[in-house]
Write an enzyme that holds these catalytic residues in place. Structure first.
Site, mmCIF file in Angstrom:
data_model
loop_
_atom_site.group_PDB
_atom_site.id
_atom_site.type_symbol
_atom_site.label_atom_id
_atom_site.label_comp_id
_atom_site.label_asym_id
_atom_site.label_seq_id
_atom_site.Cartn_x
_atom_site.Cartn_y
_atom_site.Cartn_z
ATOM 1 C CB CYS A 96 -3.327 7.247 9.605
ATOM 2 S SG CYS A 96 -2.182 7.194 8.188
ATOM 3 C CD GLU B 139 -8.305 2.223 11.178
ATOM 4 O OE1 GLU B 139 -8.161 2.928 10.165
ATOM 5 O OE2 GLU B 139 -7.522 2.271 12.155
ATOM 6 C CG HIS C 84 -4.390 2.674 9.704
ATOM 7 N ND1 HIS C 84 -5.438 3.518 9.433
ATOM 8 C CD2 HIS C 84 -3.341 3.120 8.967
ATOM 9 C CE1 HIS C 84 -5.055 4.432 8.556
ATOM 10 N NE2 HIS C 84 -3.784 4.212 8.263
#
Length: 246
Positions: free
Chosen positions: A96, A188, A186
Site C-alpha cells: 500500500c 496482511e 493488503h
C-alpha cells in the site's frame, strides 16, 4: 551466529479507534505470518533509525494513513533507505503506502487516483507476465484482496513491470527487480481488520458506496496472503543461500 531479521518498516499508526479494536501494522504482519519469522520492527515516523541494509535478510514497507505526496521527512528518509536496500539486492516488499513509496523513489508517479479510491474486498486480475513471477506463479488469474487507499501509482518507474490490476487501478502489483516487488492491496489484512477500517470511515463511505455490502463482502483472502508468505519464504531461502557461500 545471530539470525538476520526480516524487518517490518512501520509507516505510521492507524487512527485511534482502529488501533483499539485491531491493533496496528506490526501486529497484523506478525499474525499473518503466524509469528514464524524473526521479525524486527522499526518506526521511522517516530524518529527511529533504519537498520544497516547489510544487517537484515529482507524488509516489508507497511501501509500508512499518511500520503506519499506529503513528502514527510521520515518518509523521504525511508525512500533513500529502500534504494540502498535495493542496491544491496536485499529482498523488499512494499504494501500500500510502501508500494507507492517504492514506485515514487524509483522514478514513478504517485498521486490521487482520478478514477477514485478503493476500499474493501476487491478483485485483482493478474496479467500474462505474472504467470512466471516467483511470488505469483500458480495463483488464479482472478483473486480477492483487501484495499484501502486514495493515492495510487499512476505511472511506472523505468524498467518496472505491472503484474496485476483492479477495476480502478492498473498497477496493483509491480515488479522492480528479481528481489523487489510491491502490492497496492493488503495481504496482511483479515476480515476483522478490514471491517474495522470500513466502520471507522462509514459516514464518509456512505456517500458513495453501500457500506453494509462492503462489510458483508469481507471474507478471507488466502491468495493475497500467500504472496506475503511466499515473500517471507523467499527471504529465508535467500538467507540460506548467503550462508552457504560464506
Amino acid at each position: 551466529m545471530a539470525v538476520r531479521p526480516l524487518v517490518i518498516v512501520h509507516m505510521g499508526y492507524p487512527p485511534a479507534d482502529i488501533r483499539v479494536r485491531v491493533g496496528d501494522q506490526p501486529q497484523w504482519f506478525r499474525q499473518a505470518l503466524d509469528q514464524k519469522e524473526e521479525l524486527h520492527v522499526v518506526r521511522p515516523f517516530l524518529g527511529e533509525a533504519l537498520p544497516d541494509v547489510r544487517a537484515i535478510r529482507g524488509a516489508v514497507i507497511s501501509g500508512s494513513w499518511a500520503m506519499v505526496t506529503e513528502r514527510e521527512g521520515w518518509s523521504e528518509r525511508t525512500a533513500d533507505w529502500l534504494l540502498a536496500l535495493m542496491a544491496q539486492e536485499t529482498p523488499l516488499l512494499g504494501v500500500c503506502y510502501g508500494h507507492q513509496l517504492m514506485a515514487d523513489a524509483l522514478g514513478g508517479t504517485v498521486d490521487y487516483n482520478p478514477r477514485g479510491s478503493e476500499t474493501g474486498c476487491q478483485a485483482v486480475v493478474l496479467n500474462e507476465a505474472a504467470q512466471s513471477d516467483p511470488l505469483l506463479e500458480g495463483l488464479p488469474a482472478h483473486f480477492h484482496a483487501f484495499l484501502s487507499h486514495a493515492q495510487s501509482v499512476l505511472a511506472l518507474p523505468p524498467g518496472a513491470t505491472a503484474l496485476g490490476a483492479s477495476e480502478l487501478d492498473a498497477m496493483q502489483i509491480i515488479r522492480y527487480s528479481p528481489r523487489a516487488l510491491s502490492v497496492q492491496f493488503h495481504p496482511e489484512f483479515t476480515p476483522q481488520i478490514m471491517r474495522a477500517i470500513i466502520e471507522s470511515r462509514s459516514e464518509r463511505l456512505a456517500e458513495d458506496v453501500d457500506v453494509a455490502r462492503l462489510l458483508a463482502d469481507c471474507v478471507p483472502t488466502p491468495q493475497a496472503l500467500s504472496i506475503l508468505e511466499r515473500f517471507a519464504a523467499f527471504c529465508r531461502q535467500t538467507e540460506a543461500l548467503r550462508e552457504s557461500v560464506k
